[in-house]
Design a protein around this motif. Structure first.
Motif, PDB file in Angstrom:
ATOM      1  N   LYS A 160       0.853  -1.188   0.000  1.00  7.67           N
ATOM      2  CA  LYS A 160       0.000   0.000   0.000  1.00  7.67           C
ATOM      3  C   LYS A 160       0.886   1.234   0.000  1.00  7.67           C
ATOM      4  O   LYS A 160       1.939   1.252   0.645  1.00  7.67           O
ATOM      5  CB  LYS A 160      -0.919   0.017   1.230  1.00  7.67           C
ATOM      6  CG  LYS A 160      -1.969  -1.085   1.251  1.00  7.67           C
ATOM      7  CD  LYS A 160      -2.788  -1.039   2.526  1.00  7.67           C
ATOM      8  CE  LYS A 160      -3.920  -2.037   2.493  1.00  7.67           C
ATOM      9  NZ  LYS A 160      -3.486  -3.432   2.391  1.00  7.67           N
ATOM     10  N   LEU A 185     -16.443  -3.180   7.215  1.00  9.51           N
ATOM     11  CA  LEU A 185     -14.997  -2.987   7.275  1.00  9.51           C
ATOM     12  C   LEU A 185     -14.285  -4.321   7.478  1.00  9.51           C
ATOM     13  O   LEU A 185     -13.276  -4.601   6.819  1.00  9.51           O
ATOM     14  CB  LEU A 185     -14.646  -2.021   8.405  1.00  9.51           C
ATOM     15  CG  LEU A 185     -13.153  -1.856   8.739  1.00  9.51           C
ATOM     16  CD1 LEU A 185     -12.359  -1.442   7.513  1.00  9.51           C
ATOM     17  CD2 LEU A 185     -12.966  -0.849   9.868  1.00  9.51           C
ATOM     18  N   LYS A 188     -13.885  -6.360   4.281  1.00 10.71           N
ATOM     19  CA  LYS A 188     -12.918  -5.945   3.254  1.00 10.71           C
ATOM     20  C   LYS A 188     -11.498  -5.809   3.792  1.00 10.71           C
ATOM     21  O   LYS A 188     -10.558  -5.638   3.018  1.00 10.71           O
ATOM     22  CB  LYS A 188     -13.359  -4.643   2.608  1.00 10.71           C
ATOM     23  CG  LYS A 188     -13.220  -3.401   3.490  1.00 10.71           C
ATOM     24  CD  LYS A 188     -13.572  -2.132   2.693  1.00 10.71           C
ATOM     25  CE  LYS A 188     -13.332  -0.869   3.506  1.00 10.71           C
ATOM     26  NZ  LYS A 188     -13.585   0.360   2.727  1.00 10.71           N
ATOM     27  N   ASP A 256      -9.398   1.386   8.075  1.00 13.67           N
ATOM     28  CA  ASP A 256      -9.984   1.462   6.744  1.00 13.67           C
ATOM     29  C   ASP A 256      -9.103   2.409   5.932  1.00 13.67           C
ATOM     30  O   ASP A 256      -9.131   3.630   6.140  1.00 13.67           O
ATOM     31  CB  ASP A 256     -11.419   1.970   6.806  1.00 13.67           C
ATOM     32  CG  ASP A 256     -12.148   1.827   5.475  1.00 13.67           C
ATOM     33  OD1 ASP A 256     -11.486   1.967   4.421  1.00 13.67           O
ATOM     34  OD2 ASP A 256     -13.366   1.583   5.473  1.00 13.67           O
ATOM     35  N   PHE A 257      -8.311   1.853   5.034  1.00 13.90           N
ATOM     36  CA  PHE A 257      -7.358   2.649   4.278  1.00 13.90           C
ATOM     37  C   PHE A 257      -8.029   3.516   3.223  1.00 13.90           C
ATOM     38  O   PHE A 257      -7.391   4.395   2.655  1.00 13.90           O
ATOM     39  CB  PHE A 257      -6.323   1.737   3.621  1.00 13.90           C
ATOM     40  CG  PHE A 257      -5.368   1.097   4.592  1.00 13.90           C
ATOM     41  CD1 PHE A 257      -4.272   1.807   5.062  1.00 13.90           C
ATOM     42  CD2 PHE A 257      -5.565  -0.193   5.041  1.00 13.90           C
ATOM     43  CE1 PHE A 257      -3.391   1.239   5.961  1.00 13.90           C
ATOM     44  CE2 PHE A 257      -4.683  -0.780   5.940  1.00 13.90           C
ATOM     45  CZ  PHE A 257      -3.591  -0.055   6.408  1.00 13.90           C
ATOM     46  N   ASP A 258      -9.317   3.285   2.959  1.00 11.63           N
ATOM     47  CA  ASP A 258     -10.009   4.069   1.941  1.00 11.63           C
ATOM     48  C   ASP A 258     -10.479   5.421   2.477  1.00 11.63           C
ATOM     49  O   ASP A 258     -10.377   6.438   1.787  1.00 11.63           O
ATOM     50  CB  ASP A 258     -11.217   3.291   1.406  1.00 11.63           C
ATOM     51  CG  ASP A 258     -10.812   2.028   0.677  1.00 11.63           C
ATOM     52  OD1 ASP A 258      -9.713   2.014   0.080  1.00 11.63           O
ATOM     53  OD2 ASP A 258     -11.579   1.042   0.705  1.00 11.63           O
ATOM     54  N   ASN A 259     -11.024   5.428   3.705  1.00 12.56           N
ATOM     55  CA  ASN A 259     -11.643   6.653   4.210  1.00 12.56           C
ATOM     56  C   ASN A 259     -11.147   7.088   5.576  1.00 12.56           C
ATOM     57  O   ASN A 259     -11.627   8.095   6.113  1.00 12.56           O
ATOM     58  CB  ASN A 259     -13.167   6.486   4.244  1.00 12.56           C
ATOM     59  CG  ASN A 259     -13.579   5.228   5.015  1.00 12.56           C
ATOM     60  OD1 ASN A 259     -12.895   4.814   5.955  1.00 12.56           O
ATOM     61  ND2 ASN A 259     -14.689   4.627   4.616  1.00 12.56           N
ATOM     62  N   ASN A 261     -11.598   5.594   8.434  1.00  8.41           N
ATOM     63  CA  ASN A 261     -12.355   5.051   9.554  1.00  8.41           C
ATOM     64  C   ASN A 261     -11.506   4.006  10.276  1.00  8.41           C
ATOM     65  O   ASN A 261     -10.604   3.399   9.689  1.00  8.41           O
ATOM     66  CB  ASN A 261     -13.657   4.421   9.083  1.00  8.41           C
ATOM     67  CG  ASN A 261     -14.636   5.434   8.528  1.00  8.41           C
ATOM     68  OD1 ASN A 261     -14.406   6.640   8.622  1.00  8.41           O
ATOM     69  ND2 ASN A 261     -15.724   4.963   7.947  1.00  8.41           N
ATOM     70  N   ARG A 305      -4.470   7.853   4.450  1.00 10.55           N
ATOM     71  CA  ARG A 305      -5.249   6.985   3.568  1.00 10.55           C
ATOM     72  C   ARG A 305      -4.223   6.138   2.820  1.00 10.55           C
ATOM     73  O   ARG A 305      -3.017   6.270   3.041  1.00 10.55           O
ATOM     74  CB  ARG A 305      -6.094   7.801   2.580  1.00 10.55           C
ATOM     75  CG  ARG A 305      -6.998   8.842   3.228  1.00 10.55           C
ATOM     76  CD  ARG A 305      -8.110   8.232   4.038  1.00 10.55           C
ATOM     77  NE  ARG A 305      -9.023   9.295   4.527  1.00 10.55           N
ATOM     78  CZ  ARG A 305      -8.911   9.879   5.707  1.00 10.55           C
ATOM     79  NH1 ARG A 305      -7.900   9.531   6.514  1.00 10.55           N
ATOM     80  NH2 ARG A 305      -9.758  10.805   6.090  1.00 10.55           N
ATOM     81  N   GLN A 307      -3.340   3.913  -1.113  1.00 12.43           N
ATOM     82  CA  GLN A 307      -3.654   3.350  -2.428  1.00 12.43           C
ATOM     83  C   GLN A 307      -3.195   1.901  -2.441  1.00 12.43           C
ATOM     84  O   GLN A 307      -2.065   1.591  -2.049  1.00 12.43           O
ATOM     85  CB  GLN A 307      -2.951   4.139  -3.530  1.00 12.43           C
ATOM     86  CG  GLN A 307      -3.451   5.560  -3.688  1.00 12.43           C
ATOM     87  CD  GLN A 307      -2.695   6.322  -4.771  1.00 12.43           C
ATOM     88  OE1 GLN A 307      -1.623   5.907  -5.203  1.00 12.43           O
ATOM     89  NE2 GLN A 307      -3.245   7.453  -5.209  1.00 12.43           N
ATOM     90  N   GLN A 308      -4.073   1.016  -2.873  1.00 14.44           N
ATOM     91  CA  GLN A 308      -3.763  -0.404  -2.870  1.00 14.44           C
ATOM     92  C   GLN A 308      -2.698  -0.731  -3.904  1.00 14.44           C
ATOM     93  O   GLN A 308      -2.672  -0.167  -4.997  1.00 14.44           O
ATOM     94  CB  GLN A 308      -5.025  -1.230  -3.166  1.00 14.44           C
ATOM     95  CG  GLN A 308      -6.126  -1.055  -2.136  1.00 14.44           C
ATOM     96  CD  GLN A 308      -5.751  -1.577  -0.766  1.00 14.44           C
ATOM     97  OE1 GLN A 308      -4.989  -2.525  -0.635  1.00 14.44           O
ATOM     98  NE2 GLN A 308      -6.271  -0.950   0.276  1.00 14.44           N
TER      99      GLN A 308
END
Length: 594
Positions: A160, A185, A188, A256-259, A261, A305, A307-308
């Motif tokens: 990541k 969460l 995923k 949560d790496f997207d948002n 959380n 955050r 990016q995968q």
């Protein structure tokens, strides 16, 4: 723990100081998982950082941290520094908090474990309070004296690229059961961090990684919230598990790496080993139950955050709880080991073969039914023993070498009751070994069991439509003697190189050909297709309708009125297409995703 797992004892390789390599990695890592105990002795974990340099060595075995944090909802920051910036800073003259940490660079899969004491710390207000209930971030400064450090391997870490962000925390939930958003969460998440302690003295923080959803939700209701995760093959030091064995408490953070959380959990643990682990989480030899006692789910509480990037080559498939796979994961045949002896092998196409086995059990007539599959354990035959790393075959480290194959023979097909057949494609180490096997060698494979709920029903006067993709014909083969083939319609799509399977099927059951629409694809040009088909008898003489192209939506939709119930056995891509083509129908399908 090592004695329990029957592995050779190892000395503790932990360094009693911060090594130069550890110092370098701390300064270059954009993330640091930090763990501690709260006032009641419960462990918690948080995840700090956002960009390299926020943590750095200040002196020999002294590390400084300066980063934005959620000072209110983060349980680690609250325990170490107080809930508000105006709370008293940590006084070096008072008792120092035991802490543990993991510096981690996901872009390179580098990680380094740390343990020590918090010797100084403070919170500074970073912004004014807002009017909307949001909690402004604070800047935390901490100084940690390192008393232990150890490098870790890169297995099970998906790459990541970390991107800094400003926390904007808001508490979404602090009660149990977990809310739907937290369950999403977990479904995923491919990474979490866990803190454990040894009788409240020494501590350890580490990560656990896997495929998305590798943490399974065993229960989540008013009575209990219990999570289960598998322990994959590691370095056999069992530092985390050893702590949990002595002090069964864990603190977990799931980012949560997207948002941004974040889910904070603390609770008690159970280590599940051997047959008990397999009965809970099939194909596992070691698993951990986490009985959640307190949870905090915070919106945008993290200062980063991501990016995968590239998936770890060591990551195995998701292992489902036995309660999630009812009727799919096979039960044991008996209390004693039952073997299948290979007695016949027929190669039907370059990569497809039929294999006949004789079962060693006395009462075999009731072991399987049409549409079920057999689970065979090849570990005794193909197992390579323990390795910490195996870059040439990374998935083998967590491969139990148990394989499931649909039984393609019928119980009314003329075979003795103690024999069955599987028709399979050579696609990996286990199937390759079967294709190379000499029958005279007398190969015997332990049977884990027979299972599966796929069954074809043919009500009086109704047509049974069956769609097969390549080798997906096998469950239909097992049902053939029980079906009226005049009221059976087969839609079969197959690669031109697998025509031998078609010829063999029609030779064994000529009546099926008259009910078959065959779609032959895979040849780039007519010359290749012609060369392949010239080596086989003409399919036209069997009476099947043959189309030299792929199956299309219109082929199915024009026949959709054949029945309200359709049967499918195909790969995931074709299956998804068929489900959309037959959206108004009751579709029963064999699931290859187990």
């Amino acid at each position: 723990m090592q004695r329990t797992m029957r592995v050779p004892g190892q000395g503790n390789p932990t360094n009693p100081f911060l090594t130069p390599n550890g110092a370098r990695l701390i300064q270059s890592s954009p993330l640091l998982a930090l763990g501690t105990l709260d006032d009641t002795g419960r462990p918690w974990t948080t995840l700090l950082g956002g960009e390299a340099g926020f943590a750095r060595p200040l002196a020999q075995s002294i590390v400084g941290i300066r980063t934005l944090v959620d000072a209110v909802h983060d349980p680690v920051i609250s325990s170490l520094l107080g809930r508000k910036p105006q709370d008293n800073p940590v006084d070096p003259s008072t008792k120092h908090h035991a802490v543990s940490a993991l510096a981690i660079a996901l872009a390179t899969r580098d990680r380094y474990k740390l343990a020590g004491k918090l010797v100084a710390g403070d919170l500074d207000q970073w912004a004014k309070d807002s009017d909307g209930g949001q909690v402004p971030p604070a800047e935390a400064q901490m100084v940690i004296k390192i008393e232990g450090s150890l490098g870790n391997c890169p297995k099970y870490l998906n790459k990541k690229q970390i991107i800094p962000a400003v926390p904007d925390p808001a508490l979404l939930s602090s009660t149990l059961p977990l809310p739907a958003e937290a369950i999403h969460l977990l479904a995923k998440a491919d990474l979490f961090f866990i803190t454990s302690s040894y009788d409240g003295s020494s501590m350890s923080t580490n990560n656990r990684g896997g495929p998305p959803g590798f943490v399974r939700v065993m229960q989540n209701d008013r009575s209990s919230t219990t999570l289960v995760y598998p322990e994959y093959s590691g370095n056999r030091l069992y530092q985390t598990l050893g702590n949990l064995w002595v002090t069964p408490k864990a603190g977990i953070v799931i980012p949560d790496f997207d948002n941004g959380n974040v889910l904070y959990l603390t609770g008690s643990t159970d280590i599940v080993i051997g047959k008990d682990a397999a009965a809970l989480l099939p194909r596992s030899n070691l698993a951990v139950k986490v009985h959640v006692e307190e949870a905090r789910f915070v919106q945008a509480g993290l200062a980063f955050r991501a990016q995968q990037g590239e998936t770890s080559p060591y990551t195995p498939p998701v292992r489902f709880l036995v309660t999630e796979r009812a009727g799919i994961d096979p039960p044991a045949v008996t209390n004693q080991t039952v073997y299948a002896r290979l007695i016949r092998k027929e190669i039907l196409a370059p990569s497809i073969g039929r294999f006949r086995f004789r079962v060693s059990a006395a009462d075999t007539g009731r072991l399987w039914a049409p549409g079920q599959y057999v689970a065979l354990a090849f570990d005794e035959e193909l197992g390579a023993g323990y390795s910490h790393m195996r870059d040439d075959d990374p998935l083998s480290l967590n491969d139990d070498l148990v394989r499931t194959f649909t039984v393609s023979s019928s119980r009314r097909g003329g075979l003795p009751e103690d024999e069955f057949e599987i028709t399979i494609r050579s696609v990996g180490k286990v199937t390759h070994s079967l294709f190379r096997q000499n029958i005279r060698a007398g190969l015997e494979i332990p049977i884990k069991g027979f299972a599966g709920t796929f069954s074809i029903k043919q009500p009086d006067g109704e047509v049974v439509p069956f769609v097969a993709g390549g080798i997906g014909i096998t469950p239909l083969l097992a049902h053939l003697p029980e079906l009226d083939l005049k009221r059976t319609k087969l839609f079969w799509t197959i690669n031109v190189r697998d025509i031998g399977l078609v010829v063999d099927t029609f030779d064994r059951c000529p009546q099926l050909a008259g009910s078959t629409m065959l779609y032959v694809s895979g040849a780039a040009d007519a010359a290749v297709r012609g060369q392949e088909l010239q080596s086989r008898p003409s399919l036209a003489r069997y009476g099947a309708q043959v189309f030299h192209r792929r199956m299309e939506a219109s082929d199915i939709q024009e026949e959709r009125d054949l029945s309200m119930t359709w049967y499918i056995c195909a790969g995931s891509r074709l299956r998804q297409a068929l489900l959309s083509w037959l959206s108004a129908k009751n579709v029963v399908y064999e699931d290859f995703d187990y």
